[in-house]
Design a protein around this motif. Structure first.
Motif, short mmCIF file in Angstrom:
data_model
loop_
_atom_site.label_atom_id
_atom_site.label_comp_id
_atom_site.label_asym_id
_atom_site.label_seq_id
_atom_site.Cartn_x
_atom_site.Cartn_y
_atom_site.Cartn_z
N PRO A 33 78.90 63.85 92.47
CA PRO A 33 80.04 65.20 92.10
C PRO A 33 80.73 64.70 90.96
O PRO A 33 80.86 63.40 90.64
CB PRO A 33 80.94 64.92 93.41
CG PRO A 33 79.82 64.40 94.36
CD PRO A 33 78.98 63.40 93.83
N HIS A 34 81.16 65.90 89.90
CA HIS A 34 81.77 65.56 88.79
C HIS A 34 83.17 64.62 89.22
O HIS A 34 83.54 64.14 88.01
CB HIS A 34 82.10 66.88 88.19
CG HIS A 34 83.04 67.67 88.93
ND1 HIS A 34 84.41 67.54 88.47
CD2 HIS A 34 83.03 68.80 89.94
CE1 HIS A 34 84.97 68.41 89.36
NE2 HIS A 34 84.16 69.07 90.24
N GLN A 35 83.81 64.79 90.27
CA GLN A 35 84.98 63.86 90.40
C GLN A 35 84.68 62.35 90.35
O GLN A 35 85.57 61.59 89.90
CB GLN A 35 85.47 64.19 91.78
CG GLN A 35 86.10 65.51 92.15
CD GLN A 35 85.15 66.14 92.63
OE1 GLN A 35 83.61 66.13 92.55
NE2 GLN A 35 85.19 67.10 93.65
N ARG A 59 78.39 69.82 90.77
CA ARG A 59 79.79 70.49 91.02
C ARG A 59 80.27 69.79 92.38
O ARG A 59 81.36 69.31 92.54
CB ARG A 59 79.41 71.73 91.40
CG ARG A 59 80.93 72.62 91.89
CD ARG A 59 80.63 74.20 91.84
NE ARG A 59 79.56 74.52 92.96
CZ ARG A 59 78.47 75.05 92.53
NH1 ARG A 59 78.13 75.25 91.44
NH2 ARG A 59 77.40 75.33 93.42
N ASP A 60 79.30 69.67 93.43
CA ASP A 60 79.65 68.93 94.54
C ASP A 60 78.27 68.34 95.24
O ASP A 60 77.17 68.54 94.42
CB ASP A 60 80.31 69.84 95.68
CG ASP A 60 79.31 71.28 95.78
OD1 ASP A 60 78.30 71.11 95.48
OD2 ASP A 60 80.16 72.25 96.31
N ARG A 61 78.26 67.82 96.35
CA ARG A 61 77.06 67.33 97.16
C ARG A 61 76.18 68.52 97.34
O ARG A 61 74.78 68.07 97.05
CB ARG A 61 77.38 66.41 98.32
CG ARG A 61 78.06 65.18 98.08
CD ARG A 61 78.34 64.56 99.41
NE ARG A 61 79.25 65.19 100.11
CZ ARG A 61 79.67 64.90 101.22
NH1 ARG A 61 79.04 64.12 102.00
NH2 ARG A 61 80.85 65.39 101.99
N GLU A 63 75.35 70.82 95.23
CA GLU A 63 74.79 71.38 94.05
C GLU A 63 73.90 70.11 93.51
O GLU A 63 72.72 70.48 93.18
CB GLU A 63 75.76 71.55 92.97
CG GLU A 63 74.88 71.84 91.71
CD GLU A 63 76.02 72.29 90.34
OE1 GLU A 63 75.85 73.28 89.76
OE2 GLU A 63 77.07 71.36 90.11
N CYS A 64 74.34 69.11 94.03
CA CYS A 64 73.21 67.70 93.73
C CYS A 64 72.11 67.72 94.52
O CYS A 64 71.09 67.30 94.05
CB CYS A 64 74.13 66.43 94.08
SG CYS A 64 75.40 65.95 92.81
N VAL A 78 75.31 60.01 98.75
CA VAL A 78 76.35 60.83 99.68
C VAL A 78 76.72 59.65 100.86
O VAL A 78 76.17 59.00 100.92
CB VAL A 78 75.46 61.62 100.31
CG1 VAL A 78 75.18 62.92 99.45
CG2 VAL A 78 74.14 61.34 100.95
#
Length: 80
Positions: A33-35, A59-61, A63-64, A78
């Motif tokens: 995730p980009h964060q 963007r988040d898990r 999208e990954c 994850v």
């Protein structure tokens, strides 16, 4: 499990995979995730000689997971 521990676990698995492939240098794409992209890049700053890991931002898990499905990434970090 913290973000760093999750990333370290993924890196450990990738190192084992890299050793089983012999002397070939492979680059694995790890989607995060980009964060936590900065943390991923910091952990990958000194790649092992047998394996290279490229951090891919999602963007988040979810999208990954889509990036793995589309073969834009090889792994997703994850938490269980």
């Amino acid at each position: 499990m913290t973000v760093s521990n999750a990333l370290l676990s993924v890196v450990a698995v990738l190192l084992l995979i890299g050793q089983s492939h012999g002397q070939q240098k492979e680059t694995f794409k790890l989607c995060v995730p980009h964060q936590i992209m900065d943390a991923c890049q910091d952990l990958m700053a000194k790649p092992d000689a047998a394996i290279q890991v490229q951090c891919i931002a999602g963007r988040d898990r979810m999208e990954c997971l889509e990036k793995v499905k589309a073969r834009e990434a090889d792994f997703v970090a994850v938490d269980p």
